[in-house]
Design a protein around this motif. Structure first.
Motif, PDB file in Angstrom:
ATOM      1  N   ILE B 147     -38.912 -74.454  45.418  1.00  0.00           N
ATOM      2  CA  ILE B 147     -38.806 -75.251  46.844  1.00  0.00           C
ATOM      3  C   ILE B 147     -39.108 -74.325  47.872  1.00  0.00           C
ATOM      4  O   ILE B 147     -40.420 -74.502  48.673  1.00  0.00           O
ATOM      5  CB  ILE B 147     -38.525 -77.179  46.757  1.00  0.00           C
ATOM      6  N   CYS B 150     -41.356 -71.482  47.623  1.00  0.00           N
ATOM      7  CA  CYS B 150     -42.634 -71.684  47.488  1.00  0.00           C
ATOM      8  C   CYS B 150     -43.493 -72.381  48.452  1.00  0.00           C
ATOM      9  O   CYS B 150     -44.544 -72.182  48.527  1.00  0.00           O
ATOM     10  CB  CYS B 150     -42.824 -72.197  46.244  1.00  0.00           C
ATOM     11  N   ASP B 151     -42.777 -73.440  48.948  1.00  0.00           N
ATOM     12  CA  ASP B 151     -43.495 -74.498  49.753  1.00  0.00           C
ATOM     13  C   ASP B 151     -42.882 -74.672  51.293  1.00  0.00           C
ATOM     14  O   ASP B 151     -44.082 -74.607  52.053  1.00  0.00           O
ATOM     15  CB  ASP B 151     -42.947 -75.923  49.641  1.00  0.00           C
ATOM     16  N   LEU B 152     -42.365 -73.653  51.629  1.00  0.00           N
ATOM     17  CA  LEU B 152     -41.808 -73.403  53.486  1.00  0.00           C
ATOM     18  C   LEU B 152     -42.330 -72.056  53.207  1.00  0.00           C
ATOM     19  O   LEU B 152     -42.817 -71.918  54.353  1.00  0.00           O
ATOM     20  CB  LEU B 152     -40.500 -73.468  53.203  1.00  0.00           C
ATOM     21  N   PHE B 155     -44.300 -68.068  48.656  1.00  0.00           N
ATOM     22  CA  PHE B 155     -44.109 -67.535  47.771  1.00  0.00           C
ATOM     23  C   PHE B 155     -45.399 -67.130  46.781  1.00  0.00           C
ATOM     24  O   PHE B 155     -44.602 -68.429  46.452  1.00  0.00           O
ATOM     25  CB  PHE B 155     -42.534 -66.472  47.618  1.00  0.00           C
ATOM     26  N   THR B 156     -45.690 -65.811  46.644  1.00  0.00           N
ATOM     27  CA  THR B 156     -46.214 -65.996  44.619  1.00  0.00           C
ATOM     28  C   THR B 156     -44.927 -66.419  43.907  1.00  0.00           C
ATOM     29  O   THR B 156     -43.862 -66.146  44.418  1.00  0.00           O
ATOM     30  CB  THR B 156     -46.822 -65.177  44.333  1.00  0.00           C
ATOM     31  N   TYR B 157     -45.592 -66.844  42.263  1.00  0.00           N
ATOM     32  CA  TYR B 157     -44.544 -66.792  41.561  1.00  0.00           C
ATOM     33  C   TYR B 157     -43.597 -64.926  40.636  1.00  0.00           C
ATOM     34  O   TYR B 157     -42.431 -64.815  41.111  1.00  0.00           O
ATOM     35  CB  TYR B 157     -45.645 -67.313  40.369  1.00  0.00           C
ATOM     36  N   GLU B 158     -44.265 -64.331  41.162  1.00  0.00           N
ATOM     37  CA  GLU B 158     -44.111 -63.413  41.214  1.00  0.00           C
ATOM     38  C   GLU B 158     -43.173 -63.353  42.269  1.00  0.00           C
ATOM     39  O   GLU B 158     -42.497 -62.125  41.892  1.00  0.00           O
ATOM     40  CB  GLU B 158     -44.859 -62.171  41.074  1.00  0.00           C
ATOM     41  N   ARG B 172     -41.431 -71.649  37.541  1.00  0.00           N
ATOM     42  CA  ARG B 172     -42.413 -72.545  37.224  1.00  0.00           C
ATOM     43  C   ARG B 172     -41.401 -73.290  36.371  1.00  0.00           C
ATOM     44  O   ARG B 172     -41.602 -74.645  37.637  1.00  0.00           O
ATOM     45  CB  ARG B 172     -43.894 -72.209  36.012  1.00  0.00           C
ATOM     46  N   LEU B 175     -39.408 -74.988  39.051  1.00  0.00           N
ATOM     47  CA  LEU B 175     -39.855 -75.487  40.609  1.00  0.00           C
ATOM     48  C   LEU B 175     -40.788 -76.723  40.176  1.00  0.00           C
ATOM     49  O   LEU B 175     -41.042 -78.245  40.555  1.00  0.00           O
ATOM     50  CB  LEU B 175     -41.118 -74.554  40.819  1.00  0.00           C
ATOM     51  N   HIS B 176     -41.131 -77.145  38.729  1.00  0.00           N
ATOM     52  CA  HIS B 176     -41.218 -77.972  38.490  1.00  0.00           C
ATOM     53  C   HIS B 176     -40.485 -79.468  38.475  1.00  0.00           C
ATOM     54  O   HIS B 176     -40.738 -80.304  38.545  1.00  0.00           O
ATOM     55  CB  HIS B 176     -41.828 -78.046  36.826  1.00  0.00           C
ATOM     56  N   ARG B 179     -39.013 -80.211  41.736  1.00  0.00           N
ATOM     57  CA  ARG B 179     -40.578 -81.636  41.964  1.00  0.00           C
ATOM     58  C   ARG B 179     -40.263 -82.298  41.781  1.00  0.00           C
ATOM     59  O   ARG B 179     -40.489 -83.802  42.056  1.00  0.00           O
ATOM     60  CB  ARG B 179     -41.942 -80.506  42.005  1.00  0.00           C
ATOM     61  N   LEU B 182     -37.863 -84.640  43.561  1.00  0.00           N
ATOM     62  CA  LEU B 182     -38.300 -84.758  45.272  1.00  0.00           C
ATOM     63  C   LEU B 182     -38.524 -85.818  45.327  1.00  0.00           C
ATOM     64  O   LEU B 182     -38.632 -86.629  45.518  1.00  0.00           O
ATOM     65  CB  LEU B 182     -38.526 -84.139  45.538  1.00  0.00           C
TER      66      LEU B 182
END
Lengths: 93, 197
Positions: B147, B150-152, B155-158, B172, B175-176, B179, B182
């Motif tokens: 999180i 990605c969100d702060l 960065f890309t997934y790669e 992925r 992250l799923h 989320r 959360l």
């Protein structure tokens, strides 16, 4: 509308409908993180036009990302940290 | 100044590049360290250690490549190797427990208490910030990490896969799940504030 429902029903109980929704729900993160291909985006948007529940899931997912990036406070770096990093590097190397 | 692989840098070059390319990442790096350790002193130590390692291994860093991702990777490895054991982590939550929690329906009946609160005031904005922080901090560290990245930090997934040394598919799925967890925590909070979704 009615004929569409009949069609879906004839295909089997909710089969195609469920498949679309679950596909779309798996794409949610890709979409909000800007990682989806243009094909995926197209598929996603087309589905959202006709599915309220996926539309709402998308809104929620976007909102969540926005809340995290917008409301989580950043901590302030102590002023002395950069200085002590430089000092440590000079003394150890 | 063209870069050649394996080229030994002079001390002056190294110091200049360190200042220009690595130190500007200090702010996001410290924030990452703090979100991982949840402790200012530990974050300090972790960031210092990361920069010392980066300086020592600077010859391996290719100029023009992603300095931020490189430093985040060093920091995350240091955290796993040394800090995780000793830092004051909240108890690790089992993944299945998190998922089970997500499905629970016991959110009714808690609302109403603060329903007259005006969402526009600054103190309420702070409250939301605190609530988001505590929801995030309560996640298992692997979930919290994706999180943050990605969100702060955007960065890309790669990039995340490289920083964390895991396949993109794992990025992925973490992250799923993070989320979902959360969302559950924050929806509960929204309801308690009088917001029904």
């Amino acid at each position: 509308m009615e004929s569409k429902f009949t069609e879906v029903y004839q295909k089997g109980p909710d089969d195609s409908y469920d498949t679309d929704c679950s596909k779309v729900s798996e794409m949610l993160d890709l979409i909000i993180d800007g990682e989806a291909t243009s094909e995926e985006e197209k598929y996603f948007n087309t589905h959202l036009e006709e599915c309220v529940s996926c539309f709402e899931s998308h809104q929620k997912q976007k909102l969540l990302k926005g809340i995290i990036s917008g409301h989580l406070k950043r901590v302030i770096v102590p002023e002395s940290l950069a200085l002590s990093i430089r000092a440590k590097i000079q003394e150890t190397l | 100044m063209s870069e050649q692989t394996g080229k030994q840098l002079s001390k002056e070059e190294k110091d200049a590049r360190f200042e220009a390319e690595l130190l500007p990442v200090l702010d996001p790096l410290y924030n990452f360290a703090y979100r991982l350790t949840l402790d200012e002193d530990d974050a300090n130590d972790l960031v210092q250690e990361t920069y010392l390692k980066a300086y020592r291994f600077f010859d391996y860093f290719e100029q023009g490549t992603n300095a931020k991702a490189w430093l985040f990777r060093i920091l995350k490895n240091s955290f796993i190797n040394e800090f995780r054991k000793k830092s004051k982590q909240p108890a690790k939550v089992d993944y299945s427990e998190v998922e089970g929690y997500y499905n629970s329906e016991d959110v009714e009946g808690e609302g109403g208490v603060a329903s007259t609160t005006d969402m526009r005031t600054e103190s309420v904005q702070d409250l939301i910030g605190d609530e988001v922080a505590s929801a995030l901090n309560a996640l298992p560290v692997d979930f919290r990490t994706v999180i943050i990245l990605c969100d702060l930090e955007g960065f890309t997934y790669e990039e995340m896969a490289k920083i964390l040394d895991i396949p993109i598919g794992t990025v992925r799925s973490r992250l799923h799940r993070a989320r979902n967890s959360l969302k559950e925590k924050l929806e509960k909070y929204a309801k308690s504030m009088g917001y029904n979704s």
